[in-house]
Motif scaffolding. Structure first.
Motif, PDB file in Angstrom:
ATOM      1  N   GLY A 192      -5.521   1.399  -3.228  1.00  0.00           N
ATOM      2  CA  GLY A 192      -6.906   1.769  -2.806  1.00  0.00           C
ATOM      3  C   GLY A 192      -7.246   1.244  -1.389  1.00  0.00           C
ATOM      4  N   ARG A 193      -8.127   1.738  -0.783  1.00  0.00           N
ATOM      5  CA  ARG A 193      -8.589   1.052   0.517  1.00  0.00           C
ATOM      6  C   ARG A 193      -9.969   0.279   0.338  1.00  0.00           C
ATOM      7  N   VAL A 194     -10.083  -0.904   1.013  1.00  0.00           N
ATOM      8  CA  VAL A 194     -11.431  -1.495   0.796  1.00  0.00           C
ATOM      9  C   VAL A 194     -12.245  -1.135   1.885  1.00  0.00           C
ATOM     10  N   THR A 195     -13.453  -0.420   1.709  1.00  0.00           N
ATOM     11  CA  THR A 195     -14.044   0.052   2.698  1.00  0.00           C
ATOM     12  C   THR A 195     -15.476  -0.839   3.125  1.00  0.00           C
TER      13      THR A 195
ATOM     14  N   GLU B  36      -5.233 -13.262   1.188  1.00  0.00           N
ATOM     15  CA  GLU B  36      -6.349 -13.005   2.111  1.00  0.00           C
ATOM     16  C   GLU B  36      -6.614 -11.493   1.875  1.00  0.00           C
ATOM     17  N   LEU B  37      -8.112 -10.918   1.922  1.00  0.00           N
ATOM     18  CA  LEU B  37      -8.207  -9.590   1.830  1.00  0.00           C
ATOM     19  C   LEU B  37      -9.450  -9.187   2.842  1.00  0.00           C
ATOM     20  N   GLY B  38      -8.974  -8.055   3.499  1.00  0.00           N
ATOM     21  CA  GLY B  38      -9.868  -7.782   4.754  1.00  0.00           C
ATOM     22  C   GLY B  38     -10.392  -6.215   4.388  1.00  0.00           C
ATOM     23  N   VAL B  39     -11.373  -5.931   5.141  1.00  0.00           N
ATOM     24  CA  VAL B  39     -12.023  -4.675   5.218  1.00  0.00           C
ATOM     25  C   VAL B  39     -10.837  -3.543   5.658  1.00  0.00           C
ATOM     26  N   ARG B  40     -10.928  -2.475   5.385  1.00  0.00           N
ATOM     27  CA  ARG B  40      -9.978  -1.494   5.794  1.00  0.00           C
ATOM     28  C   ARG B  40      -8.681  -1.638   5.464  1.00  0.00           C
ATOM     29  N   GLU B  41      -8.185  -2.624   4.660  1.00  0.00           N
ATOM     30  CA  GLU B  41      -6.791  -2.803   4.045  1.00  0.00           C
ATOM     31  C   GLU B  41      -6.760  -1.901   2.948  1.00  0.00           C
ATOM     32  N   ARG B  42      -5.289  -1.602   2.882  1.00  0.00           N
ATOM     33  CA  ARG B  42      -5.086  -0.613   1.699  1.00  0.00           C
ATOM     34  C   ARG B  42      -4.497  -1.933   0.568  1.00  0.00           C
ATOM     35  N   VAL B  43      -4.724  -1.776  -0.551  1.00  0.00           N
ATOM     36  CA  VAL B  43      -4.289  -2.895  -1.308  1.00  0.00           C
ATOM     37  C   VAL B  43      -3.836  -2.185  -2.717  1.00  0.00           C
ATOM     38  N   PRO B  44      -3.002  -2.879  -3.347  1.00  0.00           N
ATOM     39  CA  PRO B  44      -2.344  -2.344  -4.615  1.00  0.00           C
ATOM     40  C   PRO B  44      -3.478  -2.810  -5.747  1.00  0.00           C
ATOM     41  N   VAL B  45      -3.922  -1.847  -6.506  1.00  0.00           N
ATOM     42  CA  VAL B  45      -4.956  -2.138  -7.690  1.00  0.00           C
ATOM     43  C   VAL B  45      -4.175  -1.611  -8.989  1.00  0.00           C
ATOM     44  N   ALA B  46      -3.504  -2.501  -9.692  1.00  0.00           N
ATOM     45  CA  ALA B  46      -3.198  -2.163 -11.003  1.00  0.00           C
ATOM     46  C   ALA B  46      -1.990  -0.925 -10.917  1.00  0.00           C
ATOM     47  N   GLY B  47      -0.949  -0.903  -9.991  1.00  0.00           N
ATOM     48  CA  GLY B  47       0.102   0.221 -10.001  1.00  0.00           C
ATOM     49  C   GLY B  47      -0.718   1.233  -9.021  1.00  0.00           C
ATOM     50  N   ARG B  48      -1.920   1.380  -8.759  1.00  0.00           N
ATOM     51  CA  ARG B  48      -2.340   2.400  -7.719  1.00  0.00           C
ATOM     52  C   ARG B  48      -2.466   1.706  -6.471  1.00  0.00           C
TER      53      ARG B  48
END
Length: 657
Positions: free
Chosen positions: A306-309, A292-304
């Motif tokens: 990012g934060r979903v705004t 599950e993915l939520g707003v303001r979460e920091r997530v791994p993206v292809a080894g980097r």
């Protein structure tokens, strides 16, 4: 408690002009999502949102729309993914295939099975994507559902089961689709024959007691085999008049599997589309496979990271902002500034590894701005467009003289020129398209440079051996040095630089299939850096490659050409002029079929002159097949700092330091 989503991510695929976007409109209308059916000709469809798409009447970019299917516990939310039909935009289709649960392949009842139909069906079959077929345009003059069904059986070469037929005037507005009924013994016998070929239990039950094989049991077996990609129900109708649509929707509900993602599992998703919003921010389209993915979460993206705004999902024809998105769904994410198409969100899904399923572009062209002062703006614009389509393959030489892009075909030039003019205010022209070649290693070569020896300005020791690898095997990096002889970071620097350097061989083309072995290594524990290994590796590798030798290979397309027999005298010399390698003609009724191979840069010219050669009756289908040794010298301008010329390379290295 583990939860599962009931979302079906459904792709609509077709050859160009099969009525795919019109079918999307009809499905949305039938589900009550839109009140009025848009028109491709009028440019008022829901999924063709680009002005260029509306004007040309073709789909260029993938679009998503949502509609509900069923009710109660059996309700499914369908994300309808409309894809381009023109082969020049096959890259858009490729990116979608990895996120689909099922597909509908649309074939025109007038034009019948087209080359693109065969390419798409082969790919859907290879990937195991459950697929229904829909014969569209039954109301159009020249329609013949029976003929097209026979073409599907013969040319697509997959097990199909017709689910109905047209009555009341095929080829007219009165054409009406009638489903086969359970009482139709011909239909039920056809079902039994087709299904029992792949189900020994069903066959045994029929032999033991024919009455035990009820129609309900046949439908259940049909659903199971369709979901397994073993058979393909075929529906017929018209997206314009709406006949046959109810039966197709029922087939989608009954035979295609909704994606069941584990919302409490580890986060796993894939980016299949990237676009830019009104203020220039990136918007990533992601299919979530689990978690599950939520707003303001920091997530791994292809080894980097990012934060979903911001986050939105597709819901009943609209885009709705949400606080979170669950497994099985498609979402639009903002805030991931460095995101690229193909990136994994979280971990890679176990059962869906990312892969290229179609051949890469085989042509390239130089883009020239009308005003030389626009070169910087053109580079920025093409860079942003390459984010949306990585296969654009933007290249620029070190002096900034030429900007080149990769192509599947000439239509892409028109679309690219219009996009640059309308979205960026840039007027451009294109040079003649040329083939994208590769270099194949012909022998074995080795080289090494020793730390602190004369001529080696880098604080590193690197030795490499290059030898041929199997076609399609890619670049394989191996080590003959002891694992602990070099810090892991330095070893990775060498391996990564090997892959980067081999994007340009001795003649400027990529070296795709070879084995590179590290034979020497050494470092200074105090002064060496990963940068030193990155700087030295290209010099050593290109010396080894020069000693091994390479041969330039040009791309070849396999072709199938069908034309009237009396046109053979005109067609044969044309194939020779185009450097085609053609097999002897095979008679097919009053026509000839010629198959063979033709250089990629000759395909467009052959297509252009074919109507005149065959009186408009020639049908050509082509697809990339292989590379062969080039018949003429082909070199490509380098875009690196040329490690083939030591002095030039070292001069740049010193300047950089």
């Amino acid at each position: 408690m583990r939860t599962t989503s009931r979302t079906l991510n459904l792709g609509i695929l077709a050859h160009v002009d099969a009525g795919k976007t019109s079918l999307t409109e009809r499905l949305l209308y039938a589900a009550g999502v839109i009140d009025e059916i848009g028109s491709v000709d009028a440019g008022s469809t829901r999924t063709d949102t680009l002005e260029l798409e509306r004007r040309r009447g073709i789909t260029i970019k993938t679009a998503v729309a949502n509609f509900p299917l069923g009710s109660g516990t059996s309700a499914v939310s369908v994300n309808l993914v409309d894809t381009p039909g023109h082969p020049d935009f096959i890259a858009e289709v490729e990116r979608v295939l990895g996120v689909l649960d099922g597909a509908v392949l649309v074939v025109s009842a007038v034009e019948g099975v087209q080359p693109q139909s065969r390419v798409l069906m082969r790919t859907l079959k290879r990937l195991g994507i459950p697929t229904l077929l829909f014969i569209n345009k039954a109301d159009r003059r020249g329609a013949d559902d029976g003929r097209v069904l026979r073409e599907i059986e013969r040319r697509l070469a997959v097990p199909v089961i017709p689910m109905g037929r047209i009555v009341g005037g095929v080829g007219t507005a009165e054409a009406r689709a009638v489903p086969f009924a359970p009482e139709d013994t011909t239909f039920t016998q056809r079902l039994l024959d087709a299904l029992s070929l792949r189900d020994d239990t069903l066959l045994g039950a029929y032999v033991t007691d024919a009455r035990s094989v009820t129609y309900e049991r046949l439908r259940a077996a049909l659903a199971a085999q369709t979901r397994a990609g073993q058979v393909h129900p075929v529906y017929v109708g018209s997206a314009i008049t709406g006949t046959g649509i109810a039966e197709l929707i029922e087939g989608v509900r009954e035979f295609l599997p909704a994606g069941r993602g584990d919302a409490e599992g580890p986060l796993s998703g894939r980016v299949f589309k990237v676009e830019r919003g009104a203020s220039g921010e990136k918007i990533a389209y992601v299919r979530l496979f689990s978690g599950e993915l939520g707003v303001r979460e920091r997530v791994p993206v292809a080894g980097r990271e990012g934060r979903v705004t911001d986050l939105a999902v597709f819901d009943r024809g609209a885009v709705e902002r949400r606080r979170s998105v669950g497994a099985g769904q498609i979402a639009m994410l903002r805030g991931l500034a460095d995101v690229r198409i193909g990136d994994e969100i979280g971990r890679e899904p176990d059962d869906r590894p990312y892969q290229h399923v179609f051949a890469p572009p085989s042509l390239e062209t130089v883009v020239v701005p009308a005003d030389r002062a626009d070169k910087g703006a053109l580079h920025l614009a093409l860079t942003q467009l390459a984010e949306q389509d990585p296969l654009i393959g933007l290249r620029q030489d070190p002096e900034g003289q030429d900007l080149s892009v990769s192509l599947y075909g000439e239509v892409q030039k028109e679309v690219l020129a219009t996009t640059l003019a309308e979205e960026y205010g840039l007027v451009v022209a294109f040079r003649e398209s040329t083939p994208i070649c590769v270099e194949r290693v012909t022998g074995t070569g080795a080289a090494y440079e020793i730390l602190d020896h004369d001529g080696n300005p880098f604080l590193a020791t690197v030795g490499l051996r290059v030898e041929p690898g199997p076609v399609g095997g890619g670049v394989v990096f191996r080590r003959e040095v002891e694992l602990g002889s070099l810090p892991l970071g330095y070893m990775r620097a060498v391996e990564e630089t090997v892959h980067t350097t081999l994007r340009q061989g001795l003649y400027g083309w990529q070296v795709p299939d070879c084995v590179v072995t590290m034979t020497h290594s050494g470092f200074c524990s105090i002064r060496s850096t990963a940068g030193a290994f990155r700087g030295l590796t290209p010099l050593v590798l290109m010396t080894a490659l020069h000693r091994a030798g390479t041969v330039v290979h040009e791309p070849m397309h396999r072709f199938r050409l069908e034309f009237p027999q009396d046109a053979y005298a005109a067609v044969s010399p044309a194939l020779a002029r185009r450097r085609a390698l053609a097999d002897p003609p095979v008679a097919l009724g009053d026509a000839y079929v010629v198959e063979g191979h033709v250089p990629a840069d000759q395909v467009h010219g052959l297509e252009a002159e074919l109507p005149e050669l065959t009186g408009g009756e020639g049908v050509l289908e082509t697809a990339f097949d292989h590379h062969r040794p080039a018949t003429a010298a082909r070199t490509r301008r380098r875009i690196d700092h040329n490690p083939l010329h030591r002095e030039e390379y070292l001069l740049h290295a010193h300047r950089r330091v």
